[in-house]
Design a protein around this motif. Structure first.
Motif, PDB file in Angstrom:
ATOM      1  N   SER B 125       0.812  -1.221   0.000  1.00 51.38           N
ATOM      2  CA  SER B 125       0.000   0.000   0.000  1.00 51.38           C
ATOM      3  C   SER B 125       0.842   1.266   0.000  1.00 51.38           C
ATOM      4  CB  SER B 125      -0.922   0.030   1.226  1.00 51.38           C
ATOM      5  OG  SER B 125      -1.799  -1.068   1.229  1.00 51.38           O
ATOM      6  N   TYR B 126       1.925   1.278   0.797  1.00 48.22           N
ATOM      7  CA  TYR B 126       2.615   2.543   1.043  1.00 48.22           C
ATOM      8  C   TYR B 126       4.089   2.585   0.636  1.00 48.22           C
ATOM      9  CZ  TYR B 126      -1.377   4.351   3.623  1.00 48.22           C
ATOM     10  OH  TYR B 126      -2.609   4.826   3.964  1.00 48.22           O
ATOM     11  N   THR B 133       0.366   1.182  -3.564  1.00 45.55           N
ATOM     12  CA  THR B 133      -0.769   1.637  -4.359  1.00 45.55           C
ATOM     13  C   THR B 133      -1.333   2.983  -3.918  1.00 45.55           C
ATOM     14  OG1 THR B 133      -2.259   0.420  -2.896  1.00 45.55           O
ATOM     15  CG2 THR B 133      -1.508  -0.724  -4.889  1.00 45.55           C
ATOM     16  N   ILE B 134      -1.109   3.343  -2.663  1.00 40.42           N
ATOM     17  CA  ILE B 134      -1.761   4.537  -2.110  1.00 40.42           C
ATOM     18  C   ILE B 134      -0.927   5.789  -2.394  1.00 40.42           C
ATOM     19  CG2 ILE B 134      -2.670   5.607  -0.009  1.00 40.42           C
ATOM     20  CD1 ILE B 134      -4.073   3.019  -0.601  1.00 40.42           C
ATOM     21  N   GLN B 226      -8.816  -3.850  -0.413  1.00 39.91           N
ATOM     22  CA  GLN B 226      -8.590  -2.452  -0.742  1.00 39.91           C
ATOM     23  C   GLN B 226      -8.734  -2.244  -2.246  1.00 39.91           C
ATOM     24  OE1 GLN B 226      -5.011  -2.251   2.556  1.00 39.91           O
ATOM     25  NE2 GLN B 226      -4.704  -1.135   0.654  1.00 39.91           N
ATOM     26  N   THR B 228      -8.048   1.029  -5.230  1.00 39.55           N
ATOM     27  CA  THR B 228      -7.677   2.417  -5.499  1.00 39.55           C
ATOM     28  C   THR B 228      -8.002   2.734  -6.947  1.00 39.55           C
ATOM     29  OG1 THR B 228      -5.420   1.978  -6.299  1.00 39.55           O
ATOM     30  CG2 THR B 228      -5.689   2.240  -3.931  1.00 39.55           C
ATOM     31  N   THR B 239      -6.391  -4.973  -3.771  1.00 38.55           N
ATOM     32  CA  THR B 239      -5.527  -5.661  -2.820  1.00 38.55           C
ATOM     33  C   THR B 239      -6.376  -6.532  -1.902  1.00 38.55           C
ATOM     34  OG1 THR B 239      -3.953  -3.819  -2.858  1.00 38.55           O
ATOM     35  CG2 THR B 239      -3.822  -5.319  -0.970  1.00 38.55           C
ATOM     36  N   THR B 261      -1.732  -7.877  -4.597  1.00 42.27           N
ATOM     37  CA  THR B 261      -2.192  -6.664  -5.262  1.00 42.27           C
ATOM     38  C   THR B 261      -2.106  -6.840  -6.770  1.00 42.27           C
ATOM     39  OG1 THR B 261      -1.556  -5.182  -3.472  1.00 42.27           O
ATOM     40  CG2 THR B 261      -1.706  -4.207  -5.661  1.00 42.27           C
TER      41      THR B 261
END
Lengths: 316, 316, 316
Positions: B125-126, B133-134, B226, B228, B239, B261
């Protein structure tokens, strides 16, 4: 641990800001506001014979972004002050990074005190986009400061900031402040000579300040005059400020201040800037307050700008 | 001094690290590990009427090198959080730099919590090299956050991060998290819209998260989803994460988590990344634990990588 | 808060400084002096069975300017040390950023201890403008350190600093120090191999130190020998140091030290540097002292330089 006290102030404001020469306006969550946020450590040790060893380490910080200092050029550890020294019957002698006595004098004679966001006279003196007339920072490096003990309300402080230029010991800063406070009355005079960081062809600047405040109970009134003059280039400025702090309830007071600066700028012409602020400060407790401020700003050749903000301060 | 509490966590791990797309592997002493090291100051003041003024200042740091923050782009004073606000029967309102509710929701539904080194879903994610992805950080600047009081296990938080772009007030971040926790069950849903720092032609990103955990005593299970989507460019990601925390002795527990993901990347194609971690966490005391973790990582077009590490955490 | 102890030292000196190869001299307010200013947090937790979890976070700082660290290349959070570990009957194992055992050994056998401004042997070992012979800093990153328990006055410490170069695990630093202290006598031997940050074509440096001190009550005498040798380039250096600390009153003592370094420099030739310091240290209290130091410095091919300074140190 018992030797060190932790203290400070965290403040944030939300506002819409527009200086006279700024377009468009910006909505922001700002750090500081009525007081610039800081975090400090201090301590003292009794040396006997009335003497004390004292030290203080304070860092400005920006709660909106987590950044250290007031801006990107500030040092990251102790931007507000860092000194060590001795206190006693002789007065107080300290060495290190100090807030200038000139800035402290300015704070004593305007109702918005040290605010670099809302105090008209501080904006016109130290904030570059507001035409800040004073060369050098509100904090000086490599400084030796001596204060006499307060006698019958009279006190005085001298500061010398070394330039540390090899072979040029004379490139240093010098400041002197005298202050008299008795009952509701306070008067202060300050002068400083800045040589460190002067931009050629100028070799420095002289700045002078005189101010008074009187607390009439129903209102405390403030007035101050400042003059600056650069050596060689002869660029001058004059600043006049009037202010009031008016209690309107047990917890609330109205603050108002107007400041006008006429300054030479390069290429040589004179500009006039008028900045005025009115605010309401509401005390929630001994350590926490809320406030709202409206600020109007007008400089020669630009339309007026106005800013408004609400904020919170919490001391710890 | 009595107004300020000092707290934090210092953690270090020694490990051999190799991502799927990384060659050769690197042996390192790393900061953080299961929890990123941080140092904090916080305080509160009773304002009467059930109200409290609260503040918090926290800095990430790197005990392996002495550096401030998590990386070179972090601010040096308060990279983890810096805020001030009011708490009371109405909930909690704070202003400043905040950890996003989205990241906090993610922590609640995976067994490796906030680990930016060993939590598969946090990595995906980070962390940019893991294809994070974020958009935007786990911490937002210039933010106003409001949380309702917890009622029957239900709580919710809204955050708005100002972009401070002159003339463009709409360029701000927005986040919303709801959470329900009752006995062994927890469910959370979070959404955020990031516009600050969006890279053109995209004007921002929407991210959504849903997750649950249930503590069956013999094991606590976790699951999360998740999504996005970037505005304009329409780059999407999905994800899925499953995890477990299994007590195996009074002081020891096994942690396991797998995250997958599928993401669009530019030039447009889809990649799949599978990352899984298994660890053993052994509690030495209330404030200190030791752990070992094995992590396996595989992304489309690269051979698998694997990492192993042992670490220590100490809270203070 | 009860878990964390705050401590440190703030020191400032005012002096006129001129190295042998420096012209003209500079008058300055300097940070540090006899001891480099620092600010620390440390704590310990009893784990039972004679074990303790321990941590330490210390930052150098510059009270003359408010800057973090000793210089611009230092990290801003914990330049002096940052580690966590376990202590017990087995000794002490810590992970993170550490002061090297080599530098600590050097401090034990010269009367100006750790002074990077006034200790001749420290200047000639670590300060580049004084021809500092030792490659690498006084502090190592990414380090694992183990000390045996002190037995009959004998103690020893080993440190390994990872280079974290992908695919090249051998690029690491290694240090070993042994120490024997019994009554008035102390002897220490230290060796280190530095590979991190070695400049090609050299792949590193070996450094050796042996030293003794003996306290005759009327005076404490110090002597030390150091050798360095760079791999591949074969650049060598030899350093000899003699010193004394002589109590002259209940609160005052005279410090004196002379250090000579013969070193190969590139393009290849040998230089000889003689640096000597004499000082007077006066204790105002348990935590505060004043001092005056005169330092003379002469290197091959330059006229002698001399420096003098007065300073204050305050521990907290």
């Amino acid at each position: 641990q018992s030797n060190v006290e932790i203290y400070g102030l965290v403040g944030v404001y939300a506002g819409s800001i527009k200086r006279s020469d700024m377009t468009p306006r910006v909505t922001q969550l700002g750090h500081g506001g009525l007081t610039t946020s800081y975090f400090g450590f201090r301590g003292r040790e009794d040396l006997g014979g009335g003497l004390k060893a004292i030290f203080q380490i304070e860092n400005f910080f920006q709660p909106d972004t987590g950044a250290a200092g007031r801006n990107a050029t500030d040092p990251s550890f102790a931007s507000r002050s860092a000194w060590v020294g001795i206190q006693g019957g002789f007065g107080q002698l300290t060495l290190g990074r100090h807030t200038t006595p000139f800035y402290l004098a300015m704070q004593a004679v305007n109702p918005f005190v040290a605010s670099t966001v809302f105090s008209p006279v501080v904006l016109q003196s130290y904030i570059a986009p507001f035409g800040g007339t004073i060369i050098g920072d509100t904090v000086w490096n490599n400084a030796i400061q001596y204060s006499i003990p307060t006698m019958n309300g009279f006190s005085a402080t001298a500061i010398y900031g070394l330039g540390e230029v090899a072979g040029s010991n004379g490139v240093g800063n010098l400041g002197l402040t005298a202050r008299y406070a008795q009952g509701p009355f306070l008067a202060t005079a300050s002068a400083q000579r800045v040589r460190v960081g002067a931009t050629a062809p100028s070799t420095g600047q002289y700045a002078y300040l005189g101010g008074v405040s009187y607390d009439f109970s129903f209102a405390k009134l403030f007035g101050s005059v400042q003059k600056t003059e650069r050596t060689v280039t002869d660029l001058e400025s004059s600043t006049y400020q009037l202010g009031a702090s008016i209690p309107v309830s047990q917890a609330g007071k109205v603050l108002a201040s107007w400041s006008q600066t006429k300054a030479d700028v390069t290429p040589v012409r004179e500009t006039t800037r008028n900045t005025a602020a009115i605010g309401y400060d509401y005390t929630l407790s001994k350590r926490t307050d809320l406030y709202a401020v409206y600020l109007r700003d007008k400089v020669t050749g630009n339309s007026a700008g106005n800013s408004y903000a609400v904020g919170i301060r919490h001391q710890f």
